[in-house]
Enzyme design. Structure first.
Site, PDB file in Angstrom:
ATOM      1  N   ASP A 168       7.109   7.471  -0.553  1.00 34.91           N
ATOM      2  CA  ASP A 168       8.404   7.556   0.138  1.00 34.91           C
ATOM      3  C   ASP A 168       9.808   7.612  -0.748  1.00 34.91           C
ATOM      4  OD1 ASP A 168       8.324   4.717  -0.523  1.00 34.91           O
ATOM      5  OD2 ASP A 168       8.516   4.026   1.490  1.00 34.91           O
ATOM      6  N   SER A 169       9.697   7.443  -2.045  1.00 32.58           N
ATOM      7  CA  SER A 169      10.580   7.714  -3.016  1.00 32.58           C
ATOM      8  C   SER A 169      11.482   8.930  -2.577  1.00 32.58           C
ATOM      9  CB  SER A 169      10.352   7.658  -4.504  1.00 32.58           C
ATOM     10  OG  SER A 169       9.263   8.425  -4.718  1.00 32.58           O
ATOM     11  N   ASP A 189       2.343   7.780   0.732  1.00 34.10           N
ATOM     12  CA  ASP A 189       2.796   6.624   1.079  1.00 34.10           C
ATOM     13  C   ASP A 189       3.017   6.484   2.881  1.00 34.10           C
ATOM     14  OD1 ASP A 189       3.278   4.795  -1.043  1.00 34.10           O
ATOM     15  OD2 ASP A 189       5.343   5.612  -1.392  1.00 34.10           O
ATOM     16  N   LYS A 225      -1.052   4.346   0.716  1.00 31.00           N
ATOM     17  CA  LYS A 225      -0.486   3.523   0.087  1.00 31.00           C
ATOM     18  C   LYS A 225       0.155   2.667   1.124  1.00 31.00           C
ATOM     19  CE  LYS A 225       2.790   3.667  -3.496  1.00 31.00           C
ATOM     20  NZ  LYS A 225       3.821   3.056  -2.877  1.00 31.00           N
ATOM     21  N   GLU A 276       3.041  -1.205   1.295  1.00 33.45           N
ATOM     22  CA  GLU A 276       3.602  -2.087   0.529  1.00 33.45           C
ATOM     23  C   GLU A 276       3.441  -3.678   1.141  1.00 33.45           C
ATOM     24  OE1 GLU A 276       7.795  -1.207  -0.069  1.00 33.45           O
ATOM     25  OE2 GLU A 276       7.478   0.746  -0.770  1.00 33.45           O
ATOM     26  N   GLU A 291       4.968  -3.301  -9.141  1.00 33.70           N
ATOM     27  CA  GLU A 291       6.038  -2.599  -9.455  1.00 33.70           C
ATOM     28  C   GLU A 291       7.285  -3.848  -9.868  1.00 33.70           C
ATOM     29  OE1 GLU A 291       7.994   0.175  -6.661  1.00 33.70           O
ATOM     30  OE2 GLU A 291       9.799   0.105  -7.914  1.00 33.70           O
TER      31      GLU A 291
HETATM   32  O1  KIV Z   1       7.524   5.706  -3.443  1.00 34.83           O
HETATM   33  C1  KIV Z   1       7.078   5.695  -4.509  1.00 34.83           C
HETATM   34  O2  KIV Z   1       7.583   6.682  -5.452  1.00 34.83           O
HETATM   35  C2  KIV Z   1       6.539   4.585  -5.094  1.00 34.83           C
HETATM   36  C3  KIV Z   1       6.307   4.509  -6.404  1.00 34.83           C
HETATM   37  C4  KIV Z   1       7.677   3.985  -7.277  1.00 34.83           C
HETATM   38  C5  KIV Z   1       5.257   3.396  -6.980  1.00 34.83           C
HETATM   39  O3  KIV Z   1       5.968   3.705  -4.445  1.00 34.83           O
END
Ligand code: KIV
Length: 275
Positions: free
Chosen positions: A44-45, A83, A113, A115, A182
Site C-alpha cells: 500500500d506504499s 497489501d 499482507k 499490519e 519494519e
Molecule cells: O507497503 C509496503 O511497501 C510495505 C513494505 C514497506 C514492507 O508494506
C-alpha cells in the site's frame, strides 16, 4: 519454479535468504520476476510512490485490486503478495475475510499482507481458515503512523520490545506463513527471527532476518520525497530517466527525433497523386 509457502519455508530451514521487492504495475513486475526475486509485494506504499499521498491511509481496496491484478499478470515465478489497505480488516473479522477474498479473486494475489500483532490475530486466523495465505507485518506499521506520531523506529524500550516479541508469537500462532518486520533495532529483529519458525522479512530491521524487502523506487533512486536510513540505492534510475527526458525534449526541438528509422514509409507515387 513458482515460489510458494512451502519453498519459502524451506528457504528458512536451509538458511537461504529470501528476496522481496514491491511492484505496482505489469512491466516492473515482469522485470523483477525475470531477475529471480522470490516475492513481489503490491504494497500500500503505492499510496506514496505511485499516487503521491503523504501516507498510506487513503489507499482503497479498488487501488489494491487494480494494481495487484496488473502485477499478477507480470509475475510468473515470484509469489505475489497484496497489501490489505487501511480499514479493510481492522473493522471486523468478517470484513477481513471478505476483503482478503477479493484480493485473491479479483487481483489474483497468491497471499495477502496485513499490519498489526496481537490485535489482528483473530483476523489472521480466520483469513487462513478460509484458505488464504497471510503475511503479517509488525513493528513500524505505516497505517498506524498517526498513533506513532510519525515514522518512528519501534521496540526500543524493554516494554516495547516485549510487546513486539508477543506480536510476533501471536501472528505466527494465528497462522501467518511469514512476518515482515519494519523499523526495528537489528538485535531485536534477530531475536524474533530466532524465535519464529516461519520466515521473517526485514525492512529497516537488520541483516539477521530470513529475507529483505525494499520499495523498488527507493532502491532505484526514483523517489526523492523521503529516503529512510535503511534504504540502499542499488542504481540511480531517477537520474537516468531525467537525462533521457531532457534528451527527448532536445531532439524533438531540434527535429533529430523522429528520424527516418522511426517513420513509416508510403509509395511516393501515391503522395504525388494526392498533391
Ligand atoms: O507497503 C509496503 O511497501 C510495505 C513494505 C514497506 C514492507 O508494506
Amino acid at each position: 519454479m513458482k515460489n510458494t509457502v512451502l519453498t519459502l519455508q524451506q528457504a528458512k530451514i536451509e538458511k537461504k535468504k529470501i528476496t522481496m521487492l514491491t511492484a505496482y504495475d505489469y512491466s516492473t513486475a515482469h522485470l523483477i520476476d525475470e531477475a529471480g526475486v522470490n516475492m513481489i509485494l503490491v504494497g500500500d506504499s503505492l499510496g506514496n510512490v505511485m499516487l503521491g499521498y503523504e501516507d498510506t491511509v487513503s489507499v482503497t481496496m479498488e487501488d489494491m485490486i487494480h494494481h495487484g491484478a496488473a502485477v499478477a499478470r507480470g509475475a510468473k515465478n515470484a509469489m505475489v503478495v497484496v497489501d490489505m489497505p487501511f480499514m479493510s480488516y481492522q473493522t471486523s473479522v468478517y470484513d477481513a475475510v471478505v476483503n482478503a477474498g477479493r484480493l485473491m479473486k479479483e487481483a489474483r494475489a497468491n497471499a495477502v499482507k496485513l499490519e498489526g500483532g496481537t490485535e489482528v490475530a483473530e483476523q489472521i486466523r480466520s483469513i487462513v481458515a478460509a484458505g488464504i495465505p497471510v503475511v503479517a507485518h509488525i513493528g513500524l506499521t505505516p497505517q498506524s503512523v498517526n498513533v506513532f506520531g510519525g515514522h518512528k523506529v519501534q521496540g526500543k524500550t524493554e516494554a516495547a520490545a516485549r510487546k513486539l516479541l508477543a506480536d510476533a508469537a501471536a501472528v505466527e500462532s494465528a497462522g501467518a506463513f511469514a512476518v515482515v518486520i519494519e523499523g526495528v533495532p537489528a538485535k531485536l529483529a534477530e531475536l524474533i527471527t530466532q524465535r519464529l519458525s516461519v520466515p521473517t522479512i526485514g525492512i529497516g530491521a537488520g541483516a539477521a532476518c530470513d529475507g529483505q524487502v525494499l520499495v523498488y523506487q527507493d532502491m532505484l533512486g526514483m523517489y526523492a520525497d523521503f529516503t529512510p536510513k535503511f534504504v540502499k540505492k542499488f542504481a540511480n534510475v531517477g537520474e537516468v530517466m531525467k537525462a533521457a527526458f531532457a534528451r527527448y525534449i532536445e531532439e524533438v526541438g531540434s527535429g533529430a527525433f523522429p528520424s527516418e528509422e522511426h517513420c513509416y514509409a508510403i509509395d511516393s507515387e501515391i503522395i504525388e497523386k494526392l498533391r
